[in-house]
Design an enzyme around this catalytic site. Structure first.
Site, PDB file in Angstrom:
ATOM      1  N   THR A  19       3.353   7.778   0.697  1.00  0.00           N
ATOM      2  CA  THR A  19       1.944   7.776   1.054  1.00  0.00           C
ATOM      3  C   THR A  19       1.621   6.356   1.510  1.00  0.00           C
ATOM      4  O   THR A  19       1.926   5.391   0.802  1.00  0.00           O
ATOM      5  CB  THR A  19       1.068   8.168  -0.150  1.00  0.00           C
ATOM      6  OG1 THR A  19       1.496   9.448  -0.635  1.00  0.00           O
ATOM      7  CG2 THR A  19      -0.399   8.232   0.227  1.00  0.00           C
ATOM      8  N   ASP A  40       4.594  -5.418  -2.047  1.00  0.00           N
ATOM      9  CA  ASP A  40       3.845  -4.158  -2.039  1.00  0.00           C
ATOM     10  C   ASP A  40       4.844  -3.051  -2.347  1.00  0.00           C
ATOM     11  O   ASP A  40       5.281  -2.313  -1.472  1.00  0.00           O
ATOM     12  CB  ASP A  40       3.175  -3.955  -0.676  1.00  0.00           C
ATOM     13  CG  ASP A  40       2.135  -2.858  -0.703  1.00  0.00           C
ATOM     14  OD1 ASP A  40       2.085  -2.127  -1.705  1.00  0.00           O
ATOM     15  OD2 ASP A  40       1.404  -2.718   0.276  1.00  0.00           O
ATOM     16  N   MET A  86       0.774  -1.192   0.000  1.00  0.00           N
ATOM     17  CA  MET A  86       0.000   0.000   0.000  1.00  0.00           C
ATOM     18  C   MET A  86       0.823   1.268   0.000  1.00  0.00           C
ATOM     19  O   MET A  86       0.300   2.271  -0.415  1.00  0.00           O
ATOM     20  CB  MET A  86      -1.037  -0.069   1.101  1.00  0.00           C
ATOM     21  CG  MET A  86      -0.878   0.754   2.341  1.00  0.00           C
ATOM     22  SD  MET A  86       0.370   0.595   3.597  1.00  0.00           S
ATOM     23  CE  MET A  86       0.619  -1.052   3.975  1.00  0.00           C
ATOM     24  N   PRO A  87       2.096   1.258   0.366  1.00  0.00           N
ATOM     25  CA  PRO A  87       2.827   2.513   0.241  1.00  0.00           C
ATOM     26  C   PRO A  87       3.075   2.877  -1.222  1.00  0.00           C
ATOM     27  O   PRO A  87       3.306   2.018  -2.062  1.00  0.00           O
ATOM     28  CB  PRO A  87       4.155   2.233   0.938  1.00  0.00           C
ATOM     29  CG  PRO A  87       3.879   1.096   1.835  1.00  0.00           C
ATOM     30  CD  PRO A  87       2.861   0.267   1.114  1.00  0.00           C
ATOM     31  N   PHE A  88       2.988   4.141  -1.483  1.00  0.00           N
ATOM     32  CA  PHE A  88       3.348   4.697  -2.781  1.00  0.00           C
ATOM     33  C   PHE A  88       4.516   5.625  -2.525  1.00  0.00           C
ATOM     34  O   PHE A  88       4.386   6.601  -1.777  1.00  0.00           O
ATOM     35  CB  PHE A  88       2.155   5.437  -3.379  1.00  0.00           C
ATOM     36  CG  PHE A  88       2.438   6.083  -4.703  1.00  0.00           C
ATOM     37  CD1 PHE A  88       2.952   5.346  -5.749  1.00  0.00           C
ATOM     38  CD2 PHE A  88       2.180   7.429  -4.892  1.00  0.00           C
ATOM     39  CE1 PHE A  88       3.208   5.940  -6.977  1.00  0.00           C
ATOM     40  CE2 PHE A  88       2.429   8.033  -6.110  1.00  0.00           C
ATOM     41  CZ  PHE A  88       2.942   7.286  -7.160  1.00  0.00           C
TER      42      PHE A  88
END
Length: 127
Positions: A72, A38, A1-3
């Protein structure tokens, strides 16, 4: 989920940029409990004139090799986890790329889980 967005001065090798991305990814896996695979990163080089920052701030002095890392991610990590995460990135940056610890700037942007879609127009993390 991190960008992850990594911005740095133009001129570093592809291997340097890849290693930098891997340093951040490994720290996310090992310290802030990001799931395996991820990994979503954009690494962008800029002309020096396109990076605007002070020479120093809060006891740090910056060189032309300042690297901006903005991540993020879902909200919920403790302050202790975040501190350990920042330190891990800097320690690995120093040992693997011989970088200056002052030249790593990290910003976390925490969001709710429903703010993600990993494809197909589906909010995979929404409850």
């Amino acid at each position: 989920m991190p960008f992850v967005r990594i911005d740095l001065k133009r001129g570093k090798s592809a291997d340097y940029r890849k290693t930098l991305g891997e340093i951040v990814y490994r720290a996310m896996l090992d310290v802030i409990n990001v799931p395996q695979n991820d990994k979503f990163q954009i690494i962008t080089e800029h002309d020096r004139g396109d990076l605007n920052y002070a020479e120093s701030y809060l006891g740090n002095s910056y060189s032309d090799d300042l690297i901006f890392i903005q991540i993020t991610l879902n909200a919920g990590r403790t302050v202790e986890m975040k501190k350990a995460f920042y330190k891990r990135i800097v320690d690995d940056f120093q040992s693997q790329l011989q970088g200056r610890p002052d030249d790593i700037f990290v910003s976390l942007v925490e969001v709710a889980k429903e703010n993600w879609s990993f494809g197909n127009g589906i909010a995979q993390y929404a409850s």
